[in-house]
Every structure is written in structure tokens, then in C-alpha cells.
Motif scaffolding. Structure first.
Motif, PDB file in Angstrom:
ATOM      1  N   MET A 119       0.272  15.830   7.111  1.00 10.19           N
ATOM      2  CA  MET A 119      -0.943  16.146   7.200  1.00 10.19           C
ATOM      3  C   MET A 119      -1.936  15.143   6.211  1.00 10.19           C
ATOM      4  N   ASP A 120      -1.457  15.532   5.047  1.00 10.36           N
ATOM      5  CA  ASP A 120      -2.170  14.660   4.091  1.00 10.36           C
ATOM      6  C   ASP A 120      -2.036  13.034   4.202  1.00 10.36           C
ATOM      7  N   ILE A 121      -0.660  12.663   4.722  1.00 12.80           N
ATOM      8  CA  ILE A 121      -0.658  11.233   4.979  1.00 12.80           C
ATOM      9  C   ILE A 121      -1.307  10.941   6.168  1.00 12.80           C
ATOM     10  N   LEU A 169       4.750   5.227   6.862  1.00 12.90           N
ATOM     11  CA  LEU A 169       5.726   4.603   7.771  1.00 12.90           C
ATOM     12  C   LEU A 169       7.090   5.390   7.391  1.00 12.90           C
ATOM     13  N   LYS A 170       7.312   5.930   6.183  1.00 13.49           N
ATOM     14  CA  LYS A 170       8.578   6.933   5.747  1.00 13.49           C
ATOM     15  C   LYS A 170       8.379   8.425   5.855  1.00 13.49           C
ATOM     16  N   TRP A 171       7.513   8.860   6.848  1.00 14.69           N
ATOM     17  CA  TRP A 171       6.777  10.155   6.958  1.00 14.69           C
ATOM     18  C   TRP A 171       7.900  11.263   6.733  1.00 14.69           C
ATOM     19  N   LYS A 172       9.146  10.848   7.467  1.00 13.58           N
ATOM     20  CA  LYS A 172      10.283  11.713   7.426  1.00 13.58           C
ATOM     21  C   LYS A 172      10.718  12.010   6.353  1.00 13.58           C
ATOM     22  N   ALA A 173      10.466  11.054   5.003  1.00 10.37           N
ATOM     23  CA  ALA A 173      10.974  11.353   3.871  1.00 10.37           C
ATOM     24  C   ALA A 173      10.195  12.348   3.263  1.00 10.37           C
ATOM     25  N   ASN A 211       0.901  -1.183   0.017  1.00  8.56           N
ATOM     26  CA  ASN A 211       0.002   0.012  -0.049  1.00  8.56           C
ATOM     27  C   ASN A 211       0.790   1.095  -0.053  1.00  8.56           C
ATOM     28  N   VAL A 212       0.557   2.075  -0.906  1.00  9.30           N
ATOM     29  CA  VAL A 212       1.372   3.528  -1.139  1.00  9.30           C
ATOM     30  C   VAL A 212       1.253   4.459   0.011  1.00  9.30           C
ATOM     31  N   ASP A 213       0.072   4.524   0.741  1.00  2.00           N
ATOM     32  CA  ASP A 213      -0.266   5.336   1.648  1.00  2.00           C
ATOM     33  C   ASP A 213       0.372   4.922   3.032  1.00  2.00           C
TER      34      ASP A 213
END
Length: 1452
Positions: free
Chosen positions: A236-238, A226-230, A219-221
Motif C-alpha cells: 500500500m505504501d509502495i 517492480l519488486k513488490w513481492k519482496a 529510482n528506489v520507489d
């Protein structure tokens, strides 16, 4: 798995292969790491390639890393198999479209997963050279896409590229730049055509994959989260797109997702706090779904072991409070409701976060935390206090909050004391609006929240119960008052009582029980009354358990406080009435299953204990001036029901169970009986109010089979008699009620012989001391005798008792009600019971007589009658008319039309008075049809039997009494005896007719004495009328008979061996019954016996006179053409008399009584001797007339018989000529031999009444003998009864008078037929008595044979068993027209081996057309004829014809 490994180490030491599930298990715990890719080779489609046959294709697969290196040991073919670096598929012979379906697991390390790809090489395997494999193509697929997601779980169609053996794959970049599939081709629009590998457009290869990985996602989302720091600018969208991730992906990466959310929260609380809170709520609610509910332990484990957000509690509390505060303003509250549903895990995170923070800071900011929690609870109370009646959205919010609220108690207990948490909860529950101000659905939610509160660990602490119990009881009280949500309330109460019961602190229990008594007892009683009135068994059971639990935990102090709290006696009265009513309903309704013995006993124990506490209040407040009948009556009714409970009847259970019950509870019936007696004694002068109302209930208590209860309660009846005697001067009410109730209760199976004795003993002892002793003793005696009869009646009614015993017992009881205690209503009830029994037994005549008893009690009046039994409300005239019609109908079915005719006339008179001509016409036609039936229809004459019942083992109504019974159709002595012995299987048949002595009368056994008796009819005038048809006379011979006779022959003085008739006397016993037969029963008791002795001369006179009457009656029937068709009956009768006279029958009387010595020794018998001579002369005259009639009707083929009769008649006259010189003057036409034989009897005119009566004498003995006559020529029933006593054995009785039977048979039978007679005797085992054979060797049939078997059957001794069957068959001979009858014939020469024509004709008349005995159209009687005649098959037809009348007569 680790647990299994620890528990079974030996299994895992043997190289056990462990196979993991294809896919994820139900629960993925934190720390479980897995990364498996399952690949399935599905199929391929390949070209033929110019070959004539299809290819043999093998697939080889490799896993290659980004640098082109083949990964070692990354291919697994199955559990227990070593991993390998390549895979070779199986080969399908000559198939260009193979279907493999092989599954391969690829355990690729996570660090090597990204950049790796799969390469599939296709080779053709030659069938000629086994080792030759030619490469012709390949396909490939990357394991991860460019966006970082892994290969999706789906079927993938891969492109096939052409190559050959010379192709090299050393530079994997040459083909990795090519599209591997259609989706990949869309991403590579411009592919140069000069590449070394060209795609084969007509070939394709299919694989399917399934990823089982806790670290890789498709799943892309989710990958972005899980890689929010990137992607810091997309956080907020994630977070917003997390809701679109499937639940399966979220639970797989639950720990990683939660860690990521709390890291984001710590990174920027102000900016991302609310979004993180919403995401957390979404995940928590996802776990509430039934599909993912089993992942909740994963969440719990994460919170306890992996959660590290020490500062998260502050933001969580702030967000939660903000949601609460906004609930009153927002229209859409979906997100608020979701937060309320997630309250449990939000508090888990809050508490665990605070614990982590406290550990890290050594308890800093404790007050701020407590303050924030208190503020949060204020917001919670605010939400619950809002009026939600007009807002469905707010209603759902409140419901969500209430559902989740009890789940936070355990978390709060980690941070607060029990009392503090209880105060939080009490304030919250108290803030809920009352049931009046909320809707029904909210009621349910509120009570469910309270129920979960009670079931929580918090409520198990006594400290918290003291705080919470009042508010919980308050809400339950409100709901019970309004009868709302009763099932939920009962569940809450059940939980409360269970918790209180297990509490170990007695002081706490006392206080809590006191609160429950004050708040719940009254409303519980009212609720139970309401539920029981609606018969809701399930709800009743719940509340009964609650009430019993409360009462069981109440002690003296509680009862004292309860009774002291009533403000007035009216309140106390209302309470007592409620609780007594509830207790009564408990015992009436089946609240608990029948096999719940322990629960029923516990209930009884609680009731008796409670009654003991309350009885003192009843006596103290409602006895003297404030006497209240209603309360006392309720109390007595309760006590009576209690004692009569089936569960307390210990006599019907096993001894072991009885002992356990008595050891634990004692006999609670005795406890209640003592309480009841004590309260009765406290009533004083108010006892009169309960007479006669409590007589029946108290009687039911005394009938309980417990001796101590009976001893306690029976004296109360004396008390009732005494008080009524004081008030009214008599005790008629007690007497009437006691008798009525005793009847119904004994019929229900209550009471026994010991009760009857104890009742009589105790009451007589009490009554003897009273001034009204005489009436009291009379009453007690009457009731005791009634109980004797009722017990006998009950014993007869139950079990497999015969109808006769039931009917006899019912008659006995019915007569007792009428004659001794004059209870008309009970008398009428038993009339109908008796009638129903008769109808069931098809005794229609007896049923009619029984119903006539009730009819005679009614008058032809218009007095209204109430509804009674099955009769509706109607006038007395209507009921009597209906009864008359029914009785007439029963008389008709019983063929007793003579009894129905008077009723027809009575009804006709009433109809005529009312001018009801339609009914009058109907009843007159009915009466006319009865007259027709009397003349035309055939009726059987029954036999009568005297039965003596001796011994104390017989029922009371039979004991040491004798009866005369009216037998059934075709029933003879042996059959009747067998029936009686089957009804009384313990009885012994007496072998003699003598009256038994006292030893037999008083012994504990049963003796039956049975013999046949002869009816003595009352209507003698009818029987002597000549023109009355025999069918009319037949009725009066055996109906309305009250007297019966039994004759026993004996020798007085020395026995004359030459002629035993000289000393043969008859002992004649006359029995008089209490009622005439038929009547309301088939048997009646003998009330008087008379014994007389008949001299030999008187016996001879009566025998001859009876035979003359018989002859006259029969001749008269033929003269008046009452008998049509054949004349066999007349032929038999004439032959029997004439042949017996010729062979010396009358000569024996001449020798005995006309001898000079006899005349000289008995000068006083001169008149009787002259009378006997006149009768003999009369017989000669009657025989002459009979021969004349016989000549007139005889068939031409029967002329030889007629000639034989005339010859024998002349011989008879000649034998008497010397004794009676004037005999020829009586019948001159028969004296000369010159008269032609056809005119021998021409001088005898038709027999007129004057001719018949010419020499007739009406002696007293003749009047006694005018009953049914014997089939013998000289026998009446006076002498035919000799030997009619049935003997059980075959042994001889010595030189008894009965020995004369055989001698007289040989003496009076024609020597020519002795052989035949002997055969008949062997066949039927019958012997002729001296009185029944003196004038007949053939036993000619009497006229009564048309309706009954000859009465001399009763005079025959019992048969040996081996001959009894033949005799029973002869008893079935058909009556009247069907009965075989014939005259005796001399032996004749057969014509061509066949009898002459007239003999064949006679045989045809006698037997009828030949039918096999198996013919279904034959009646049992007809079959009996052929069976009997079949025994004579060894004889000639003529001999058979000869033996038919003999067989009939001898059998009789």
C-alpha cells in the motif's frame, strides 16, 4: 527502424553502422529492450610527485564482474567499431590536471550489471622511453548501489588511491571494501589505516554517467514497485509512493509498471483495488501531459497486445461508478476529476478486459456486463444533471466528464450496436441542463462535447444520426436563439452538413434535411442578420456556408413543407423579409474573398434557385387584396443586386472560364431577369407603387452588358411610363428619375453605344403604339441624346485625355442639362465639376465665369437653402455672397480685374444696404486695388485660333463643328497646332483653309483644320479714346470678343507683274461664336460665318489708317508719359514707317491707285482715292509730330539715329511732294534745309487730341480694323492674316498670292540692309506678306508689343522644321520693358573694332547686361533672347543692333 530496414535492404547489406540516440528516443514501444551506460572521462587533478615537471597521464579503464573477472567486449568507442575489454585514454603532455571529455559506451549485459564495477588505472608515460608507463594510482566505482539502483546520472568525484607497478589487483576485494567516493565514505566510517592501498587526499578523478536502460532504474520507489513481492507488507505504501516517481522513469518502464499494477489487482481486489485504480488514473493522466503525449501509442499497443487483466473490468467499473456517485457529496473532487479525465483509457481497459474475459469464458456474464455499463451511464447522467452554478468544484468535474465523454464511443461500439451506443449518448446529452441554467464557461464545454460527438465515428452512421440529430439540433437552436457561442455552433453545423452531404442514402438525407429545416432555417436567418449588422466577417462566413449548405440540400418537398408550416401570412412575410435581406447582405458584404470564384458562383446558383421557389409564394399571398409593398420591394431589390453582382459579369473574365461557367450554371443574370420581369408583370395595378422608386435599380439592370438582359428589362420603362401616364396624365416622375440615375450610372462606367441604340429602338417601338406617342417619342429622343453626351463625357474623363477635351465635353453636357431638359440640380453639379477642371488647369478666368453661372441663379434673399455639394445649410444671401467672393478671387488670379469690378460693386451695394461697413471697406479696397492692377501690372494678349473638327471619329460634341480657341500665354500657331495634334493623335491636319466636302464630313476618320484668327472687339469707343492708357485698351481688344476675322489674299483677274497690289484682293471671313471669349471655356462653337471681299484700294486705305492709329497711340503714350525710360519702341516704329516710305513702300500704292489709267478705269473709287491721299498726308503730319517727340526724349548718344530719321523723313516728303503739292503746308518746318537740324521739328507742337484727329477718318473698314494692329507699318489684321493657315509640309503652293511676300520684302527693304535682312530671314524663316510689308522694311513694333507678341505672327506661313526652333525662341521675347527693341542703323565704321558709344548704349538698352544663357536667374524668355542673338555672333555689334528690330518684325 524495422520499416526502414525493410524499405531499403541494400543499404543495410553494406555493413552500415547504426548509432542509437544518446538517451531514450521520443517513444519507447513495448518490447524495446536496451541497457547502455554512457560514461564520460571528465577530468583529473594529480600531484607532481617530486618531479620537476608535470606528468604525462594516461587512464586505463576495465569493467570487472563481481568475481574480479574482466568482462570481455563491454567497452565501445563508437558505432561501427569492435567492442573491446579495456580502454586507454589519450595523453596530455605535462599536465597534472588533464581534461579529457571522452565518451565511452558500456553495453553491459543485464545479468552481469549487478556486482560489476569500473576500475581506472593512472600511469605516467615517460617521454624518454616511449614504452615506459609507470602506474601511480587507481580509482574505482561500482555500477549499482546496495539498494539495487544503478549509478545515478550525474558527475561523480572518485577517490584516487596510490599504488605502483608492484601492486596487484588479483584480489579485488582489497579495494572494493574501500570508499570509492565521498558518498561512499560516509557509509564506511571506520576504515583501518593498515590497508595496502592508501587514498591520495590531494588527488581526485571525475567521471559522469548516463544510463539508457529499459530494465534498470535509478529510482528506489519504482524499483520497490517492480519488486513488490519482496515487500508484501509495504504494497500500500509502495502504491502510494508511485506518484512521487518522475514521469521519465514511469514512461521508460510503462509496460512493467502496468503489468505489476494489474498483477497486484488480481492478487487482492478488495484490498488494493482502489489504490490500483488511482495509480492507473495517475499514469493515464501522465500521458495526457504534452511532454509524454507521444507515449499514448505505447499505451494503446500495450492494451491491444500485452494487457492480460481479464477480470480487471469489474473493479474498474465499480471504482468509476463509485467516483461518479460521490461527486455530489465530496467537497474536494480532485481525484474524481482526474478519473473523469482518464475516462478514455479506463474504458479501453474495461472493454479490452471484457473481451479477454469473454474469450476465456465464451461470453459468460454478458448481461451483468451490460447492466453494469447501463448503471455507469446512469451515474454519468446523474453527474451532468447536477446544478453546478453554486459549486465551482462540481463544475470542473462536469467539464472534465464532458471533455472525456466523446472519447469512449469507439470503445463502446466494440461491445454494443450503433443504436445502443447512440441511445447511451442521447440520454447523456439530453441530461445536460439547458443553456439558461448553466454558466457561460459550461456552455463552451457542453458545445465542445457535442462538436466532438458530431465529429466522432458514431455520428457517421445514419442509424445513430437519426437518434442523435434531434438532441444536437435542440442544443444548437437554444444557443443560436440566445446568440451564444456562435463560432462553436457554426463549426458543429458545418460538420453536420458535411456528413449529411456525403451520405449515400437519399431517404436518410431527406429526413435529416427536413429536421434541420424545421429546427434551424429560421434561427439561422436571424443569426445571420444579427452577425451581418455587426460586420463580423469570420462568423458571417461560417453561417453563410451553413445556410447555403442547407438550402442546397433542400428539394421541392422541403420547400413545400416549409411554406405549408407557416400558420399565418404574417409569419410568411417575416420569413420572406428575413431571407431576402440575408441574400441582399450576402451580395453586399465581402463574406468570401474576391478570388473565391467557385464559392461565389455556387452562392449565386443557390440564391436564384431559392428565389424561384419563393417567388410563387410571394405572388400567391401578397399580390391582390393582401398586397404588401415591403415584401415586393425587398424582392425587387434582391433581384437587382443579384444581376449586378461583379462575380456574374462574365464579360470581364477569360473566354475559357466563361465557357465553363455557362456550361455548369448558365447565365444566371438572364435567369433572374426573366424571374424579375415575370414578377413585375404579375403586379398589375400595383406597379404604380414602384414608380419612381425602382426606376434607378431597374436602369442599373438594363445597363448590364448582357444583350438578353437588356432586351428583357428595357420594356419595363415603357410600362412605367404607361402607368404613370394613366394615373397623372404625364410621366414626369419617370422622366426625372431616369435622367438623374442615368447620369450617375454612366459616370460610373456603365452603358455603351449599343445600349443607347437598343434603348432608343425598343422604347420607340413601344411608344409608337400609344396615344401619348408625341411626348413619349420626345422623351426617348432626349434621353438618347443625353446618353450620347454622357458617354462622350465618360470617355473623356477616363484615361489620359487632355484637359481641353474634358472641359469641352463637360460644357456640352452642362448646356444640355440647362437648355434641353432643364435639370437645374444636374446643371449646377456640372458647373462645379467644370470649375474644378478649370482650377486644375489654372484657367482662373474661365473658372470664375463658370461659377458665375451658379451665382446668377441665386437672389439676394434670405430663403434657406439645404446642404448641397460642399455647401452647408445656409441662406440664399449667404451662399450668393460666398460665391461672389470666390468669383472675385478667381478673376484676380486670372488678371481679369475688369470682370471682377462689377461684382465688387454689387457686393458693395449689398453691404451698404446692410450697413456692414467693415465688409464694405474691404470690398472697396479690393476694387481700388483692381484699378491699380489694371494700370500697373503687365498682361499678355492671347492669340485666337479657329479649329475645325471633321469626321465621324470625333466625339459627339466636336463632330463636324468649328470652334475658336483662346490660346495660352506665349502660345503661337505652331505650338497650338502641336497641342491639338497631341490631344487627337489619330487626326490628320488639313492643308488648305477651304470648307471640307461631305466625303470628309462623313468619313470614319479625324481631320483638323487650324488657322489663326483676329478678334474684332466690341468696345470700339474705348479703343478710339486717345487718353485711355494702352494697358486699358489692351484688355478690350481681346476680351468680351464674339467675332473673329480671317483674311485670305487672292488675285482677281490678270495679275500685274509690275505692281501686284493692283489685283491683290482680300477674302475676309467673319466668325460669330455662340458666346463671347473669355467665358466658361477657352473655346466656343462658331454659330455663324460671313464672307466678304475687300478690294485692293480698300485694303490699302485700311492698312495706312491702321498704321496712323498705331503711330498716334504710341506718340500719345510718350506725350502723356505713360511710357517711361527708353524710347526704343518709338524709334523702331518711326524707323519702320519712314524707311519703308523712302524705299518705295508708299510709292507702290501711288503707282497702283493714283495712276491716271486706274482712275479712269475706276471712276467710282474717286472718293476712296481721295481718302487714301488724305491718310498719306495725315501720316506725314503724324510722323512729323512723332519726330518732335522723339527729339525731346532721345538720349544724347542716340542723336545719330535721330539725324538719320530726319534725313529719311525729308526724303519721304520729297518723294510725295509731286503727288501732294500741299504737303509742305502741313509741316512747313520740315520743308527747308536752311533750318538748323536740331530745330527741324520745332514747329511741330506737342500732339494734342485735336492735332491727332485733324485728318482722321472713321470709315467702316477702319472700324473693323481697330483690333490689335500688326507690327508692320501698312498692315492691319485684315491683311496680316494672309497665309496664317498652318501648312503641314514644306512644299510650295505655286504662284499663290503668298509668293508676293518674298518679292515685297526685296522691293521695300533698303538695299543697304538686304544682307542683314537675308540673315534674319534665314534665322527666323519668316516671310513678310504683301500687306504687312508695303510700308515697312523693318517691321517696327506696334504699341501692343508691350503686352503681346505682334499679331502678324498669325499672318506668317508655317516654318520649315529646321527654322521652327529659332522662331519659337523669338516668340519668347520679353514683353514691354524687357523686349529688345531698337532702330535701324546704317553701316558705321567701328571705333577700334568696337561700335560707337551710342551704339553700345543702345545695345545695352536693348539687350541689358550680358548674362550667360545658363544663368539660373534668367527666365525662359530671356534665355530665348540670348540664344537668338547668339546666332548673329558672326555679325558686328552694329549689325546686331541693326538686326534686332528687323528680327522682331520679320519674326512677327
Amino acid at each position: 527502424m524495422e520499416q526502414i530496414r525493410r524499405e531499403n535492404p541494400m543499404i543495410f547489406n553494406r555493413g552500415l553502422a547504426i548509432t542509437r540516440k544518446l538517451g531514450f528516443p521520443d517513444v519507447i514501444m513495448p518490447g524495446d529492450i536496451r541497457n547502455d551506460l554512457y560514461l564520460t572521462l571528465e577530468k583529473g587533478d594529480f600531484e607532481r610527485g617530486g618531479k620537476s615537471v608535470q606528468k604525462n597521464i594516461e587512464v586505463t579503464m576495465y569493467v570487472l564482474y563481481a568475481d574480479g573477472e574482466i568482462l570481455k567486449d563491454c567497452i565501445s568507442l563508437g558505432s561501427g567499431e569492435p567492442n573491446r575489454s579495456s580502454y586507454h585514454s589519450f595523453v596530455l603532455y605535462h599536465s597534472n590536471s588533464p581534461r579529457w571529455g571522452e565518451i565511452i559506451k558500456l553495453p553491459i549485459p543485464i545479468d552481469r550489471f549487478r556486482g560489476s564495477h569500473l576500475r581506472f588505472e593512472f600511469r605516467h608515460c615517460s617521454t624518454k622511453d616511449k614504452g615506459e608507463k609507470k602506474l601511480f594510482g587507481f580509482a574505482f566505482s561500482p555500477l549499482m548501489r546496495d539498494d539495487g539502483t544503478t549509478l545515478s546520472d550525474d558527475i561523480h568525484e572518485l577517490y584516487v588511491y596510490k599504488c605502483d607497478e608492484n601492486s596487484t589487483f588479483n584480489n579485488h576485494a582489497l579495494y572494493l571494501g574501500l570508499p570509492c567516493c565521498k558518498e561512499d565514505y560516509n557509509g564506511c566510517p571506520n576504515i583501518p589505516s593498515s590497508l595496502i592501498f592508501q587514498r591520495s587526499t590531494k588527488e581526485s578523478f571525475f567521471i559522469s554517467t548516463q544510463l539508457s536502460s529499459t530494465k534498470l532504474t535509478q529510482n528506489v520507489d519504482l524499483l520497490a514497485l517492480l519488486k513488490w513481492k519482496a515487500f508484501p507488507d509495504r504494497i500500500m505504501d509502495i502504491l502510494g509512493r508511485l506518484r512521487h516517481v518522475s514521469g521519465e522513469e514511469i514512461v521508460k518502464f510503462l509496460q512493467d509498471i502496468l503489468d505489476t499494477l494489474f498483477v497486484i489487482l488480481d492478487d487482492n481486489t478488495e484490498k488494493y483495488g482502489l489504490l490500483v485504480f488511482q495509480s492507473l488514473v495517475f499514469i493515464i493522466n501522465l500521458l495526457r501531459d504534452i511532454k509524454y503525449f507521444h507515449f499514448r501509442p505505447v499505451m494503446d499497443t500495450y492494451i491491444q497486445k500485452h494487457f492480460a487483466g481479464a477480470l480487471a473490468y469489474k473493479e474498474l467499473i465499480r471504482c468509476l461508478k463509485w467516483y461518479m456517485d460521490c461527486s455530489a457529496e465530496l467537497i474536494r473532487q480532485d481525484h474524481i476529476q482526474e478519473a473523469m479525465r482518464a475516462l478514455e483509457y479506463l474504458f479501453k481497459f474495461i472493454v479490452q478486459s471484457r473481451i479477454l474475459y469473454s474469450r476465456a469464458t465464451c461470453g459468460m456474464e454478458e448481461e451483468q456486463f451490460r447492466s453494469s455499463i447501463q448503471e455507469l451511464f446512469q451515474s454519468i447522467r446523474f453527474v451532468l444533471s447536477l446544478d453546478s452554478r453554486n459549486s465551482e468544484t462540481l463544475l470542473f468535474t462536469q467539464a472534465a466528464l464532458l471533455n472525456s465523454f466523446p472519447t469512449i464511443f469507439d470503445e463502446l461500439l466494440q461491445m454494443f450496436t450503433v443504436q445502443e451506443v447512440a441511445e447511451f449518448v442521447r440520454g447523456t446529452l439530453g441530461s445536460m441542463p439547458s443553456t439558461v441554467h448553466i454558466g457561460q464557461s459550461m456552455d463552451v464545454v457542453k458545445l465542445q462535447s457535442i462538436a466532438r460527438t458530431v465529429d466522432s465515428r458514431l455520428f457517421s452512421f445514419s442509424e445513430s444520426r437519426r437518434i442523435l440529430l434531434p438532441v444536437v439540433l435542440h442544443h444548437i437552436h437554444l444557443h443560436l436563439r440566445q446568440q451564444k457561442e456562435l463560432l462553436i455552433c457554426s463549426g458543429i453545423l458545418g460538420s453536420i452538413f458535411s456528413i449529411v452531404k456525403t451520405s449515400s442514402l437519399e431517404a436518410d438525407v431527406m429526413e435529416e434535411v427536413e429536421m434541420m429545416v424545421e429546427s434551424l432555417l429560421d434561427v439561422l436567418l436571424q443569426t445571420l442578420l444579427t452577425i451581418m449588422s455587426k460586420s463580423h466577417a469570420q462568423e458571417a462566413g461560417e453561417y453563410v456556408s451553413c445556410l447555403l449548405s442547407l438550402l442546397r440540400q433542400m428539394c421541392d418537398t422541403h420547400y413545400q413543407h416549409l411554406l405549408d408550416n407557416f400558420q399565418s401570412k404574417d409569419e410568411l412575410k417575416e420569413f420572406l423579409l428575413k431571407i431576402f435581406c440575408v441574400f441582399r447582405n450576402l451580395m453586399k458584404m465581402s463574406v468570401f474573398p474576391r478570388d473565391w470564384m467557385v464559392m461565389r458562383l455556387l452562392t449565386s446558383n443557390i440564391i436564384v434557385t431559392t428565389v424561384q421557389y419563393l417567388s410563387s409564394a410571394l405572388h400567391k399571398n401578397f399580390t391582390e387584396t393582401d398586397f404588401d409593398f415591403k415584401v415586393w420591394n425587398s424582392y425587387f431589390s434582391l433581384a437587382v443586386l443579384f444581376i449586378n453582382q461583379p462575380s456574374l459579369q462574365l464579360e470581364i473574365i477569360t473566354s475559357a472560364k466563361r465557357k465553363k461557367i455557362l456550361d455548369k450554371y448558365g447565365d444566371m443574370r438572364v435567369m433572374m431577369a426573366y424571374e424579375l420581369f415575370s414578377m413585375w408583370q404579375n403586379l398589375g395595378e400595383h406597379k404604380i407603387h414602384f414608380i419612381p422608386g425602382m426606376i434607378g435599380p431597374f436602369l442599373g439592370v438594363t445597363l448590364v452588358p448582357q444583350p438578353e438582359v437588356r432586351n428583357i428589362m428595357i420594356p419595363i420603362f415603357h410600362d412605367m411610363m404607361d402607368w404613370e401616364q394613366r394615373k397623372n396624365g404625364n410621366f414626369k416622375q419617370v422622366e426625372s428619375e431616369l435622367i438623374d440615375k442615368l447620369d450617375s450610372m454612366v459616370s460610373e462606367g456603365k452603358g455603351d453605344e449599343s445600349y443607347r441604340e437598343l434603348f432608343s429602338l425598343l422604347l420607340l417601338e413601344k411608344v409608337e403604339q400609344e396615344t401619348w406617342r408625341e411626348t413619349g417619342v420626345s422623351f426617348v429622343t432626349s434621353v438618347t441624346r443625353l446618353m450620347e453626351r454622357l458617354l462622350d463625357y465618360r470617355d473623356c474623363m477616363k484615361g489620359e485625355e487632355t484637359e481641353n477635351k474634358k472641359i469641352g465635353c463637360t460644357v456640352n453636357l452642362m448646356n444640355f442639362y440647362k437648355s434641353e431638359i432643364n435639370k437645374e440640380e444636374m446643371y449646377i453639379r456640372y458647373i462645379h465639376k467644370l470649375c474644378d477642371m478649370h482650377l486644375q488647369a489654372e484657367n482662373y478666368t474661365e473658372a470664375a465665369f463658370t461659377l458665375l453661372l451658379y451665382c446668377e441663379l441665386l437672389q439676394w434673399e434670405d430663403r434657406p437653402l439645404r446642404e448641397f455639394l460642399h455647401y452647408p445649410s445656409q441662406t440664399e444671401w449667404q451662399r450668393k455672397e460666398g460665391l461672389c467672393r470666390k468669383i472675385i478671387h478667381y478673376f484676380n488670379k486670372g488678371k481679369s480685374w475688369e470682370f471682377g469690378i462689377p461684382l465688387c460693386r454689387e457686393l458693395a451695394c449689398q453691404y451698404e444696404c446692410l450697413y456692414d461697413y467693415q465688409s464694405l471697406s474691404w470690398i472697396r479696397k479690393m476694387e481700388a486695388s483692381y484699378y491699380d492692377n489694371i494700370i500697373e501690372q503687365q498682361r499678355l494678349e492671347p492669340e485666337f485660333f479657329r479649329v475645325g473638327f471633321y469626321g465621324r471619329k470625333f466625339p459627339f460634341f466636336l463632330r463636324n463643328k468649328e470652334y475658336v480657341c483662346r490660346g495660352h500665354d506665349y502660345e503661337r500657331l505652331e505650338a497650338f497646332q502641336q497641342r491639338m495634334l497631341s490631344e487627337f493623335p489619330q487626326a490628320v491636319a488639313m492643308q488648305h483653309p477651304n470648307h471640307p466636302d461631305d466625303a470628309i464630313l462623313q468619313c470614319d476618320a479625324q481631320y483638323l483644320q487650324i488657322y489663326a484668327v483676329t478678334p474684332i472687339p466690341d468696345y470700339v469707343d474705348v479703343l478710339q479714346m486717345d487718353r485711355v492708357p494702352d494697358r486699358v485698351k489692351s484688355f478690350y481688344r481681346v476680351n468680351n470678343v464674339r467675332k473673329f476675322r480671317y483674311d485670305r489674299p487672292f488675285h482677281k483677274g490678270p495679275k500685274d507683274k509690275e505692281n501686284e497690289f493692283k489685283s491683290l484682293w482680300i477674302e475676309r471671313t467673319t466668325l460669330t461664336l455662340t458666346h463671347s471669349l473669355p467665358g466658361i471655356s477657352r473655346w466656343f462653337e462658331v454659330e455663324r460665318r460671313e464672307l466678304v471681299e475687300v478690294s485692293p484700294l480698300e485694303n490699302a486705305i485700311q492698312v495706312v489708317e491702321n498704321k496712323n492709329q498705331e503711330l498716334r497711340a504710341l506718340i500719345s503714350q510718350y506725350q502723356h508719359k505713360q511710357v517711361h525710360g527708353n524710347i526704343n519702341l518709338l524709334s523702331m516704329c518711326l524707323n519702320g514707317v519712314i524707311d519703308a516710305a523712302v524705299n518705295g513702300g508708299i510709292a507702290r500704292y501711288q503707282e497702283a491707285f493714283f495712276d491716271k489709267d486706274y482712275i479712269s478705269k475706276h471712276p467710282g473709287d474717286a472718293e476712296k482715292i481721295a481718302q487714301l491721299k488724305e491718310l498719306m498726308q495725315e501720316q506725314v503730319h503724324v510722323l512729323g509730330v512723332g519726330l518732335a517727340v522723339h527729339e525731346k526724349f532721345v538720349h544724347p548718344e542716340m542723336r545719330p539715329l535721330h539725324k538719320k530719321l530726319i534725313d529719311q523723313f525729308q526724303m519721304m516728303r520729297a518723294s510725295l511732294y509731286h503727288e501732294f503739292p500741299g504737303l509742305d503746308k502741313l509741316s512747313p518746318a520740315c520743308s527747308g534745309t536752311s533750318t538748323p537740324r536740331g530745330n527741324v521739328l520745332a514747329s511741330h507742337s506737342p500732339m494734342s487730341p485735336e492735332n491727332i484727329k485733324m485728318t482722321h477718318r472713321h470709315s467702316p473698314m477702319n472700324l473693323m480694323g481697330t483690333g490689335r494692329h500688326s507690327s508692320s507699318s501698312l498692315s492691319s489684321h485684315a491683311s496680316s492674316e494672309a497665309g496664317n493657315m498652318v501648312m503641314m509640309g514644306d512644299s510650295s503652293m505655286g504662284e499663290a498670292p503668298e509668293d508676293l511676300y518674298h518679292h515685297m520684302q526685296l522691293a521695300y527693304h533698303n538695299p543697304r540692309y538686304q544682307g542683314s535682312v537675308t540673315n534674319v530671314s534665314v534665322l527666323s524663316s519668316s516671310q513678310a506678306s504683301p500687306s504687312s510689308s508695303s510700308l515697312s522694311s523693318t517691321h517696327s513694333a506696334p504699341s501692343q508689343m508691350i503686352t503681346s507678341a505682334p499679331s502678324s505672327t498669325r499672318g506668317s506661313p508655317s516654318l520649315p522644321d529646321k527654322y521652327r526652333h529659332a522662331r519659337e525662341m523669338m516668340l519668347l521675347l520679353p514683353t514691354h520693358r524687357d523686349r529688345p527693341s531698337s532702330a535701324m542703323y546704317p553701316a558705321a565704321i567701328l571705333e577700334n573694332g568696337q561700335p560707337p558709344n551710342f551704339q553700345r548704349a543702345l545695345f545695352q538698352q536693348v539687350v541689358g547686361a550680358c548674362k550667360p544663357c545658363s544663368d539660373p536667374n534668367l527666365s525662359m524668355a530671356e534665355k530665348g533672347i540670348f540664344l537668338s542673338l547668339g546666332a548673329l555672333s558672326c555679325l558686328s555689334h552694329l549689325e546686331c543692333l541693326t538686326l534686332v528690330p528687323e528680327l522682331t518684325a520679320v519674326q512677327a
